[in-house]
Design an enzyme around this catalytic site. Structure first.
Site, mmCIF file in Angstrom:
data_model
loop_
_atom_site.group_PDB
_atom_site.id
_atom_site.type_symbol
_atom_site.label_atom_id
_atom_site.label_comp_id
_atom_site.label_asym_id
_atom_site.label_seq_id
_atom_site.Cartn_x
_atom_site.Cartn_y
_atom_site.Cartn_z
ATOM 1 C CG ASP A 34 2.292 -1.240 0.026
ATOM 2 O OD1 ASP A 34 1.762 -0.233 0.522
ATOM 3 O OD2 ASP A 34 3.177 -1.903 0.614
ATOM 4 N N GLY A 35 1.909 1.501 -1.693
ATOM 5 C CA GLY A 35 2.791 2.620 -2.020
ATOM 6 C C GLY A 35 2.078 3.926 -2.353
ATOM 7 C CD1 TRP A 39 3.327 7.757 -7.335
ATOM 8 C CD2 TRP A 39 1.817 9.199 -6.514
ATOM 9 N NE1 TRP A 39 2.891 8.554 -8.368
ATOM 10 C CE2 TRP A 39 1.965 9.440 -7.887
ATOM 11 C CE3 TRP A 39 0.920 9.989 -5.778
ATOM 12 C CZ2 TRP A 39 1.256 10.437 -8.561
ATOM 13 C CZ3 TRP A 39 0.211 10.978 -6.442
ATOM 14 C CH2 TRP A 39 0.382 11.195 -7.811
ATOM 15 N NE ARG A 47 -1.277 7.824 4.454
ATOM 16 C CZ ARG A 47 -0.395 6.869 4.178
ATOM 17 N NH1 ARG A 47 0.888 7.158 4.142
ATOM 18 N NH2 ARG A 47 -0.783 5.647 3.960
ATOM 19 C CG ASN A 82 -5.279 -0.790 5.544
ATOM 20 O OD1 ASN A 82 -5.547 -1.222 4.431
ATOM 21 N ND2 ASN A 82 -4.014 -0.600 5.938
ATOM 22 N NE ARG A 202 3.411 -5.307 -0.037
ATOM 23 C CZ ARG A 202 3.125 -5.459 1.226
ATOM 24 N NH1 ARG A 202 3.066 -6.673 1.738
ATOM 25 N NH2 ARG A 202 2.891 -4.410 2.013
HETATM 26 C C1 FPP Z 1 -1.610 1.036 0.200
HETATM 27 O O1 FPP Z 1 -0.928 2.245 0.147
HETATM 28 C C2 FPP Z 1 -2.940 1.201 -0.292
HETATM 29 C C3 FPP Z 1 -4.056 1.144 0.473
HETATM 30 C C4 FPP Z 1 -4.085 0.919 1.924
HETATM 31 C C5 FPP Z 1 -5.360 1.319 -0.112
HETATM 32 C C6 FPP Z 1 -5.478 1.001 -1.560
HETATM 33 C C7 FPP Z 1 -6.533 1.856 -2.043
HETATM 34 C C8 FPP Z 1 -6.646 2.365 -3.280
HETATM 35 C C9 FPP Z 1 -5.790 2.020 -4.405
HETATM 36 C C10 FPP Z 1 -7.705 3.349 -3.545
HETATM 37 C C11 FPP Z 1 -9.065 2.848 -3.255
HETATM 38 C C12 FPP Z 1 -9.347 1.604 -3.980
HETATM 39 C C13 FPP Z 1 -10.468 1.359 -4.642
HETATM 40 C C14 FPP Z 1 -10.635 0.065 -5.333
HETATM 41 C C15 FPP Z 1 -11.539 2.329 -4.741
HETATM 42 P P1 FPP Z 1 -0.408 2.865 1.509
HETATM 43 O O2 FPP Z 1 -1.358 3.927 1.909
HETATM 44 O O3 FPP Z 1 -0.198 1.794 2.511
HETATM 45 O O4 FPP Z 1 0.952 3.445 1.016
HETATM 46 P P2 FPP Z 1 2.309 3.566 1.857
HETATM 47 O O5 FPP Z 1 2.689 2.175 2.266
HETATM 48 O O6 FPP Z 1 3.254 4.168 0.880
HETATM 49 O O7 FPP Z 1 2.006 4.462 3.018
#
Ligand code: FPP
Length: 289
Positions: A34-35, A39, A47, A82, A202
């Protein structure tokens, strides 16, 4: 349980690695990555830049887990929730996922990593599903580690899917009501072939399970860090593993019972075996710490 995180914060990767007890590693680590968005926002980037950078963390943690000898690593890459994100972000994530699988197949074969997925995979775009099935098939015989991506995954949906499948078997008279117990139920979950996670991490400071592996996390040790996923690297992973190794797992027993039954796995303090282990990782070189 006293968290050791504070004590470990100021140590570097070498020092942390030397403290790891190789006999007491979690067999299965699950991670909510997460994050990525925060970031990127912190850096005034879109994003997608966070997701791209997040893939670098995925690569590093997968390879490191394999080096350490962790048997199963499950990464929460895309939740059922998502699907409600803006369609551009969803397609960018799908594109990244497809590209990741295409690029990583070679590394998975070289490192003998078996690739699996959990979730409602059929909801993903057809080209991604094809890529997933192809990588699953090609890596099927790999035995050193299992990498599981949770995609289009939700813990409640998984339980409901399991109930539905059990009911179908019941209607066909393949199982009767008295057969239904926890062991049988587990066999109808997406994760039927792997042990439950020992450690769930997490990132990003959120302290929630967010519908991840609801059944499987019953006795899992939980570790939360403020670090955003794109910044989560080997050092951060070692901190989580050491925190885990400092915990006493009792599985509902009292301490004495648990240690007698051998289930209190994580009460030992890492010592010289950790140093030897790090030397092994570094190609047997003698190193001073
Ligand atoms: C959470 O960050 C992350 C996700 C919803 C997706 C995770 C995906 C990756 C690490 C890249 C793709 C993965 C692979 C294995 C190819 P967020 O977008 O919810 O962050 P935020 O909470 O700060 O908005």
């Amino acid at each position: 349980m006293v968290s050791r995180t504070k004590d470990l914060e100021n140590l570097d990767e070498e020092a942390l690695g030397a403290m790891i007890d190789p006999q007491n590693l979690p067999r299965h680590v699950a991670i909510i990555m997460d994050g990525n968005g925060r970031w990127a926002a912190q850096k005034n980037l879109p994003r997608i830049a966070g997701h791209r950078r997040g893939i670098q963390s995925v690569r590093e943690i997968v390879t490191f887990s394999r080096e350490l000898g962790i048997e199963t690593l499950t990464l929460f890459a895309f939740s059922n929730e998502n699907w409600q994100r803006p369609s551009t972000e969803i397609s960018q994530l799908m594109m990244l996922l497809e590209r990741y699988l295409k690029q990583e197949l070679k590394t998975m074969m070289k490192n003998e990593i078996r690739f699996r997925t959990v979730g409602q995979i059929e909801r993903l775009p057809a080209s991604v599903v094809r890529m997933i099935r192809s990588v699953e098939e090609k890596t099927e015989q790999n035995k050193k580690m299992t990498l599981i991506l949770a995609l289009s995954y939700g813990g409640r949906a998984e339980v409901v899917d399991a109930v539905r499948r059990i009911m179908e078997e019941f209607q066909k008279e393949k199982i009767s009501i008295k057969d239904i117990d926890e062991e049988l139920f587990s066999r109808y979950l997406y994760t039927q072939e792997v042990p439950d996670p020992d450690l769930m991490i997490r990132t990003s400071g959120e302290v929630r399970i967010s519908n991840f592996l609801l059944w499987q996390l019953a006795y899992t040790e939980l570790y939360f860090t403020k670090t955003f996923w794109p910044d989560f690297r080997r050092k951060d992973f070692l901190q989580a593993l050491l925190d885990y190794q400092g915990r006493e797992r009792r599985f509902g027993l009292v301490g004495e019972q648990a240690s007698n039954s051998g289930s209190m796995q994580n009460a030992s303090s890492p010592g010289s075996s950790g140093k030897r282990f790090l030397e092994d990782l570094n190609g047997g070189e003698e190193r001073e710490f």
